[in-house]
Write an enzyme that holds these catalytic residues in place. Structure first.
Site, PDB file in Angstrom:
ATOM      1  N   LEU A  12       0.263   1.532  -6.681  1.00 29.51           N
ATOM      2  CA  LEU A  12       0.249   0.449  -7.665  1.00 29.51           C
ATOM      3  C   LEU A  12      -0.593   0.816  -8.884  1.00 29.51           C
ATOM      4  O   LEU A  12      -0.625   0.073  -9.864  1.00 29.51           O
ATOM      5  CB  LEU A  12      -0.241  -0.849  -7.026  1.00 29.51           C
ATOM      6  CG  LEU A  12       0.599  -1.339  -5.825  1.00 29.51           C
ATOM      7  CD1 LEU A  12       0.065  -2.682  -5.315  1.00 29.51           C
ATOM      8  CD2 LEU A  12       2.071  -1.462  -6.189  1.00 29.51           C
ATOM      9  N   ARG A  13      -1.265   1.973  -8.825  1.00 31.87           N
ATOM     10  CA  ARG A  13      -1.920   2.618  -9.985  1.00 31.87           C
ATOM     11  C   ARG A  13      -3.122   1.878 -10.560  1.00 31.87           C
ATOM     12  O   ARG A  13      -3.747   2.383 -11.487  1.00 31.87           O
ATOM     13  CB  ARG A  13      -0.910   2.841 -11.120  1.00 31.87           C
ATOM     14  CG  ARG A  13       0.268   3.715 -10.739  1.00 31.87           C
ATOM     15  CD  ARG A  13      -0.130   5.159 -10.533  1.00 31.87           C
ATOM     16  NE  ARG A  13       1.040   6.022 -10.323  1.00 31.87           N
ATOM     17  CZ  ARG A  13       1.124   6.945  -9.375  1.00 31.87           C
ATOM     18  NH1 ARG A  13       0.106   7.140  -8.538  1.00 31.87           N
ATOM     19  NH2 ARG A  13       2.201   7.686  -9.253  1.00 31.87           N
ATOM     20  N   ASP A  22       6.938   5.112  -1.014  1.00 34.43           N
ATOM     21  CA  ASP A  22       6.197   6.065  -1.855  1.00 34.43           C
ATOM     22  C   ASP A  22       6.487   5.779  -3.333  1.00 34.43           C
ATOM     23  O   ASP A  22       6.609   6.687  -4.157  1.00 34.43           O
ATOM     24  CB  ASP A  22       6.526   7.524  -1.511  1.00 34.43           C
ATOM     25  CG  ASP A  22       5.477   8.492  -2.078  1.00 34.43           C
ATOM     26  OD1 ASP A  22       4.472   8.014  -2.647  1.00 34.43           O
ATOM     27  OD2 ASP A  22       5.678   9.716  -1.964  1.00 34.43           O
TER      28      ASP A  22
HETATM   29 ZN   LIG Z   1       2.063  11.564  -0.288  1.00 40.30          ZN
END
Ligand SMILES: [Zn+2]
Lengths: 430, 323
Positions: free
Chosen positions: A59-60, A303
């Protein structure tokens, strides 16, 4: 609070029935339920699934809010049918203390689109040198149960052993990004026929498989729980099958893109297809599907890896690794697993909700669609088609590998504890 | 032909068209006035993200002899690292009105990206991208082989002919070689039989799918070869354990006087340059009468003239007007 009556939905694809959502739970299940002031949702033809649970999303926030925020990432999650996501620890600062995981957890609560469960870093700064305060993160308000240095492999066998042992005290699990560092230095794509032609440095399957083989043996030795992130090779599936057969407490996830895409796409040199672990061969894809079908692989995890456009609008070697995935995950699974007859809807619910919730120790997610369960669920049009338009994405980033592709299966509604986050195929408000 | 990014872009007819055009170009270079008016008013940009004086000069000479305006744009150091991006550079060139961009880039796929990303409209010629390809090098090598092995060194005699049945042995660091990749593809297209010789560490995983044979033994691969091409080997490779020492590499895979004697009378010795004398090739071999190494350089200009001509002037009758 609004009460919803879901008319004629098919729980896990079974015969149509009505579901009444009230006070955050499934209040009633049966034919022809009375509306009693409830908002009626026409569920004819729609499959009802427990809300999807993602074990692996980036989610940065904090640090790269230009690529994604907790708010934008969780909107994308809700749009994709999710009611819970695990937020990976490789933020800036790294989620390696109780303070940072609580911050992310709180941002998730404030955004209100899905439950956000921060993943804690295994080592301080994801540097692979000393353990982060795993106990403090477990005991924090964020109640961290999944720990990962994702993006970096805990390659030191002693450190990995200690981490596996240590988190037993809080019923935690180490989620390993399996990548032996030395054989993958500078790696750009799967090492095989295509890389030989393209002249891109190879990421050999053995670099993943060797770590998984080591880790399942370590987990067995110390009696710990291990989770393997984004399994990408046929060999990895075989090792996991062997380990499970020996009773090792190991679980594994596969990404939607590894179920659907191969390294042939790299021939375009389009960095949208650059991801870690890399897209692999068709034989790997088939083995991953078979592994997911027979339960060797427990879960689909996105991912989801949003990147700012300048990090993809460049030559391959300079591009960042990763793809977005929250909005397309279910459709990808429909195409790879349902349309092919490998999984039925109960299987989809199991691999995308029930098992990931169990791995993450989430008590209120992945529950059966029966009276009394938390009203976390999603309604899917199984024959719906939609074309992926990156510009229309709820994510702040546009790096989907499916741009322009017509996908199967549309999320029509998502409910988080009885509150609609998606209705009529559109995001509502938190 | 819109771009030349890979030797695989050329089928047999297209490859022969380049080689035959190069024969014509070579003939014009024997005249007193070498300059042709063909590309007058056209702009060719040499965009080099890596130093390669010899390749740049070759393209520059080719473009100038066709009367094109040439702009040399050295963007060294900005590849892969942050700084001016490939995209920003491309947009600059587009603003300058480049009709063709000759690009050397350290990243595999750099030329491909430039051609397909929509940043520029001109033709792109790959002058070497990372460890991927170097198609004009393969064309000049094929031109040289054809001249010696098919045309018996008679200018123009091989026009219209391919390399069917000719045996080519390519020796050295295939793994990191863009020259090897382009040569294997083009030589296969032209009907030659290619054998790659290298220590197993310097052959890529996946090489078995390439249209060629492989061997670890140089002596046996010299037998019956019509052309032997030595690839440059960087000594630093031994630090990454690709081979134990320069001496052992040279002994097992270097071309020296003893190995020269194993070759047939007509066999030519080639090297794309720059050479590591004493490592992959001894002075005896480099300077022998069999060596075409200097000739390859002049052939490079003719072949690059042909490529630029076909991309910028001859495209209407080449690929149905896709310019
Ligand atoms: Zn990874």
């Amino acid at each position: 609070m609004t009460t919803y009556l879901l008319r004629g939905v098919r729980p896990l694809g079974a015969d149509p029935v009505d579901l009444l959502l009230a006070d955050g739970v499934i209040a009633d299940v049966g034919p022809d339920l009375a509306a009693d002031g409830a908002v009626i949702v026409d569920g004819a033809g729609l499959v009802a699934l427990p809300g999807l649970v993602d074990l692996h999303a980036h989610l940065r926030e904090p640090g790269r809010e230009d690529a994604e925020t907790v708010a934008s990432g969780t909107r994308a999650a809700a749009a994709g049918g999710f009611t819970a996501v695990h937020a990976m620890a490789n933020t800036s600062p790294v989620a390696d203390t109780a303070g940072v995981v609580e911050q992310v957890w709180r941002l998730g609560r404030e955004a209100g689109w899905v439950d956000v469960h921060p993943v804690g870093a295994v080592t301080v700064g994801i540097a692979g040198e000393r353990l982060a305060e795993l106990g403090a993160m477990a005991d924090s308000a964020a109640r961290v149960r999944v720990f990962s240095d994702d993006g970096h492999c805990v390659s030191d066998a002693v450190l990995m052993r200690r981490a596996l042992e240590y988190v037993k005290a809080s019923d935690g699990v180490i989620a390993q990004h399996a990548q032996e560092p030395r054989p993958t230095e500078g790696a750009q794509m799967h090492e095989g026929d295509v890389s030989s032609v393209l002249g891109l440095a190879g990421w050999p399957a053995v670099a993943e498989e060797a770590i998984i083989a080591r880790d399942v043996l370590l987990a067995q030795h110390v009696g710990s729980r291990l989770h393997v992130c984004h399994v990408s090779t046929a060999g990895s599936v075989e090792i996991l099958r062997w380990a499970k057969g020996r009773g090792v407490d190991v679980t594994a996830e596969v990404t939607p893109h590894h179920l659907l895409l191969t390294d042939e796409l790299v021939r375009t040199y389009d960095p949208r297809y650059k991801v870690n672990p890399p897209l692999r061969s068709d034989a790997d894809v088939q083995a991953l599907r078979a592994g997911l079908a027979d339960g060797t692989i427990d879960a689909v995890a996105t991912d989801h890896a949003p990147h700012a456009s300048e990090d993809k609008d460049c030559e391959w070697a300079a591009a960042a690794m990763g793809m977005t995935g929250l909005e397309t995950a279910l459709s990808a699974v429909v195409e790879a697993m349902v349309d092919t007859g490998l999984l039925d809807w109960a299987g989809v619910a199991d691999r995308m909700s029930v098992r990931p919730a169990r791995i993450g120790r989430l008590e209120h997610q992945g529950q059966p669609l029966t009276v009394g369960s938390p009203a976390n669920l999603t309604l899917v049009d199984p024959v719906g088609r939609w074309q992926v338009d990156p510009a229309a994405s709820a994510s702040a980033s546009r790096n989907t590998p499916f741009a322009g592709r017509t996908l199967h299966g549309r999320v029509i509604a998502t409910f988080l504890r009885g509150r609609a986050t998606v209705l009529d195929g559109e995001l509502t408000g938190p | 032909m819109r771009h030349l990014l890979s030797a695989a872009d050329l089928d047999r007819d297209a490859a022969l068209r380049v080689l035959d055009t190069a024969e014509q170009m070579a003939a014009t270079q024997q005249r007193e006035i070498k300059k042709l008016p063909t590309l007058r008013g056209r702009t060719v940009v040499n965009l080099f993200f890596e130093d390669s004086t010899r390749t740049r000069i070759s393209f520059e000479a080719a473009a100038k002899r066709l009367s094109a305006d040439v702009i040399n744009f050295s963007a060294k150091g900005s590849s892969v690292s942050k700084g001016e991006s490939l995209k920003d550079t491309a947009l600059t060139l587009e603003a300058m009105g480049a009709d063709a961009v000759v690009v050397r880039h350290g990243a595999s796929g750099g030329a491909h990206r430039l051609a397909t990303s929509g940043w520029i409209n001109g033709s792109v010629v790959n002058a070497g991208d990372g460890t991927h390809e170097h198609p004009t090098q393969a064309l000049l090598d094929a031109f040289t082989m054809r001249h010696h092995l098919v045309g018996q060194r008679e200018p123009g005699a091989a026009t219209g002919e391919d390399l069917a049945g000719r045996k080519v042995t390519i020796v050295g660091d295939v793994l990191h070689s863009r020259v090897a990749r382009s040569n294997v593809l083009l030589l296969h297209t032209l009907g030659a039989e290619v054998t790659l010789v290298a220590p197993p560490t310097l052959l890529p995983v996946g090489v078995q799918t390439w249209p060629c044979a492989t061997s670890y033994d140089l002596d046996s691969a010299l037998e019956g070869a019509d052309a032997v091409m030595m690839l440059r080997v960087q000594v630093e490779r031994m630090n990454a354990a690709y081979f134990p020492s320069a001496r052992e590499y040279s002994r097992r895979y270097g071309l020296d006087a003893r190995r020269l004697r194993l070759m047939a009378e007509h066999t030519i010795v080639m090297h794309p340059g720059p050479m590591n004398r004493g490592l992959e090739i001894s002075a005896d071999a480099a300077d022998s009468a069999r060596s075409t190494i200097v000739e390859q350089v002049s052939n490079g200009v003719s072949v690059r003239m042909a490529v630029l001509y076909l991309l910028l002037a001859g495209s209407d009758d080449v690929d149905g007007g896709t310019a």
